[in-house]
Design a protein around this motif. Structure first.
Motif, PDB file in Angstrom:
ATOM      1  N   SER A 152       0.813  -1.214   0.000  1.00 51.05           N
ATOM      2  CA  SER A 152       0.000   0.000   0.000  1.00 51.05           C
ATOM      3  C   SER A 152       0.849   1.268   0.000  1.00 51.05           C
ATOM      4  CB  SER A 152      -0.919   0.008   1.225  1.00 51.05           C
ATOM      5  OG  SER A 152      -0.156  -0.045   2.425  1.00 51.05           O
ATOM      6  N   GLY A 153       2.180   1.114   0.096  1.00 46.86           N
ATOM      7  CA  GLY A 153       3.052   2.280   0.066  1.00 46.86           C
ATOM      8  C   GLY A 153       2.859   3.163   1.285  1.00 46.86           C
ATOM      9  N   GLY A 154       3.142   4.437   1.120  1.00 47.98           N
ATOM     10  CA  GLY A 154       2.944   5.389   2.206  1.00 47.98           C
ATOM     11  C   GLY A 154       4.183   5.589   3.047  1.00 47.98           C
ATOM     12  N   THR A 155       4.335   6.815   3.572  1.00 46.08           N
ATOM     13  CA  THR A 155       5.456   7.130   4.443  1.00 46.08           C
ATOM     14  C   THR A 155       5.006   7.109   5.893  1.00 46.08           C
ATOM     15  OG1 THR A 155       5.002   9.504   4.236  1.00 46.08           O
ATOM     16  CG2 THR A 155       6.562   8.534   2.673  1.00 46.08           C
ATOM     17  N   THR A 156       5.925   6.846   6.779  1.00 49.12           N
ATOM     18  CA  THR A 156       5.630   6.801   8.205  1.00 49.12           C
ATOM     19  C   THR A 156       6.198   7.993   8.959  1.00 49.12           C
ATOM     20  OG1 THR A 156       7.614   5.459   8.571  1.00 49.12           O
ATOM     21  CG2 THR A 156       5.534   4.284   8.208  1.00 49.12           C
ATOM     22  N   ALA A 157       7.214   8.641   8.390  1.00 50.67           N
ATOM     23  CA  ALA A 157       7.828   9.803   9.044  1.00 50.67           C
ATOM     24  C   ALA A 157       8.781  10.457   8.059  1.00 50.67           C
ATOM     25  CB  ALA A 157       8.585   9.381  10.308  1.00 50.67           C
ATOM     26  N   ALA A 158       9.294  11.631   8.441  1.00 49.57           N
ATOM     27  CA  ALA A 158      10.263  12.343   7.613  1.00 49.57           C
ATOM     28  C   ALA A 158      11.357  12.907   8.497  1.00 49.57           C
ATOM     29  CB  ALA A 158       9.583  13.454   6.825  1.00 49.57           C
ATOM     30  N   GLU A 159      12.564  12.952   7.951  1.00 43.60           N
ATOM     31  CA  GLU A 159      13.720  13.478   8.680  1.00 43.60           C
ATOM     32  C   GLU A 159      14.516  14.412   7.770  1.00 43.60           C
ATOM     33  OE1 GLU A 159      14.723   9.523  11.426  1.00 43.60           O
ATOM     34  OE2 GLU A 159      15.805   9.885   9.535  1.00 43.60           O
ATOM     35  N   SER A 160      15.267  15.330   8.393  1.00 40.24           N
ATOM     36  CA  SER A 160      16.225  16.137   7.660  1.00 40.24           C
ATOM     37  C   SER A 160      17.599  15.499   7.835  1.00 40.24           C
ATOM     38  CB  SER A 160      16.237  17.565   8.190  1.00 40.24           C
ATOM     39  OG  SER A 160      17.222  18.333   7.519  1.00 40.24           O
ATOM     40  N   VAL A 161      18.291  15.272   6.736  1.00 41.30           N
ATOM     41  CA  VAL A 161      19.565  14.567   6.760  1.00 41.30           C
ATOM     42  C   VAL A 161      20.627  15.429   6.094  1.00 41.30           C
ATOM     43  CG1 VAL A 161      20.790  12.499   6.017  1.00 41.30           C
ATOM     44  CG2 VAL A 161      18.388  12.345   6.666  1.00 41.30           C
ATOM     45  N   SER A 162      21.797  15.504   6.719  1.00 47.40           N
ATOM     46  CA  SER A 162      22.918  16.210   6.104  1.00 47.40           C
ATOM     47  C   SER A 162      24.186  15.376   6.270  1.00 47.40           C
ATOM     48  CB  SER A 162      23.114  17.593   6.723  1.00 47.40           C
ATOM     49  OG  SER A 162      23.393  17.484   8.111  1.00 47.40           O
ATOM     50  N   LEU A 163      25.108  15.569   5.344  1.00 49.85           N
ATOM     51  CA  LEU A 163      26.360  14.811   5.348  1.00 49.85           C
ATOM     52  C   LEU A 163      27.518  15.800   5.278  1.00 49.85           C
ATOM     53  CD1 LEU A 163      27.537  11.891   5.244  1.00 49.85           C
ATOM     54  CD2 LEU A 163      27.594  12.149   2.747  1.00 49.85           C
TER      55      LEU A 163
END
Length: 371
Positions: free
Chosen positions: A346-357
């Motif tokens: 069914s797809g779908g996201t559970t959360a979001a984060e900001s990522v930097s390297l």
């Protein structure tokens, strides 16, 4: 002389009778039809897609077959029948009592009229010619259907019909012919590299995953070798059954022989050979060919590094995609699983984060740019 002639005649008759083989009784045609269906069902991983539905406007009207692709597929494998549930074949005599509890049973003449409308080149002598189903390990009543397999087609007949003046469905035709099918089990190593369509879409296969660029984001999903799963586990899984139902509408065959990936946007990527792949979605099927064995160029090395580092930090919350936001910064969308063909259908996201390297060090924080 007469005695000699008589002796020769008797000897000749005895020799003639000794050479004649006794004739065996012909096999009843009804037994042949049922056994033929069971024989095909014994083959491994046969998938059947619906091609026609047969309806009847009223009980005294002729039945009509129309093109249709509305029902989910059937799979037959080593004697069992699957449609997200496992069924064992059974006989008419074993099913008759339970079948009759769902409504009036059809007659042989009605069954033959339905078969004729389906285009079948065979007629029944008895309702016992058909194969019936009993849920494996279940307690529910038998499905009120009878099945017949002839050649490349599976004919499904509704065995009970209510007396009604409205239109009713009397059967359906299924085919095991597909436009897109792999008849071999492919390895992940064999498909590694860069893929493209004639329109310019591209995909990268690397380390058992497929990567694409969609809506400016780098999107990925696992590639699953379905042969590693037991037949019952795969064919009774609701997630896989829904994916099968999606694929057959594009005339693409999914079975335990398939090597397949997916992504968050409801795409499936079915590998047909080491050089040919088809993307399946609501628009239909799009063919990719492998243009190179190289795994560099399409997705920046820095993006692949971020994916790898995030997997090491939290393998239970995989990142479905990375969306760039300036230098060395991305929005990371988390999901429940990258196994889109069997689990996260069914797809779908559970959360979001900001990522930097920065200098090889990964920083994760609250995402204010996610969209």
């Amino acid at each position: 002389m007469k005695k000699m002639i008589m002796g020769l005649l008797l000897a000749s008759l005895f020799a003639l009778s000794a050479c004649q083989k006794p004739q065996s009784a012909p096999t009843p045609k009804s037994n042949h039809l049922r056994q033929s269906t069971l024989s095909v069902a014994q083959q491994a991983d046969q998938v059947w897609r619906q091609t026609q539905t047969v309806t009847q406007a009223a009980s005294d009207k002729p039945e009509r077959a129309t093109a249709a692709n509305t029902l989910g597929p059937w799979t037959t494998d080593r004697g069992r029948f699957y449609t997200s549930t496992a069924f064992d074949p059974t006989t008419f005599s074993a099913s008759r009592k339970r079948l009759s509890q769902t409504g009036p049973l059809i007659s042989v003449a009605q069954a033959n009229a339905t078969l004729k409308a389906m285009g079948a080149k065979v007629q029944l002598q008895s309702l016992a010619d058909l194969v019936y189903l009993k849920q494996r390990g279940g307690t529910t009543f038998d499905q009120p259907i009878g099945l017949l397999i002839r050649g490349q087609h599976l004919y499904l007949l509704q065995m009970t019909r209510d007396q009604t003046s409205g239109a009713i469905t009397t059967g359906a035709v299924y085919s095991r012919r597909f436009n897109y099918a792999s008849r071999q089990v492919l390895s992940l190593d064999a498909i590694t590299g860069t893929w493209a369509t004639t329109e310019g879409d591209q995909a990268l296969v690397r380390n058992g995953q497929i990567f694409t660029r969609q809506s400016q984001a780098y999107v990925r999903g696992n590639i699953q070798a379905l042969a590693a799963l037991p037949a019952k586990t795969l064919y009774t899984g609701m997630g896989f059954y829904l994916r099968q139902s999606q694929s057959v509408k594009a005339s693409a065959r999914l079975s335990r022989q398939s090597l397949i990936g997916g992504d968050l946007y409801d795409h499936l990527y079915l590998f047909l050979s080491a050089t040919k792949m088809v993307r399946l979605d609501r628009a239909g099927a799009t063919v990719f060919t492998r243009t190179s064995k190289a795994t560099s160029g399409l997705v920046p090395a820095q993006v692949l590094t971020v994916f790898d580092l995030l997997d090491q930090q939290d393998p239970d919350s995989p990142v479905a995609y990375l969306l760039p936001h300036g230098a060395n910064t991305w929005s990371a969308a988390l999901t429940s699983s990258l196994d889109y063909a069997t689990i996260n259908y069914s797809g779908g996201t559970t959360a979001a984060e900001s990522v930097s390297l920065t200098n090889g060090q990964l920083s994760i924080g609250h995402d204010q740019n996610h969209n």
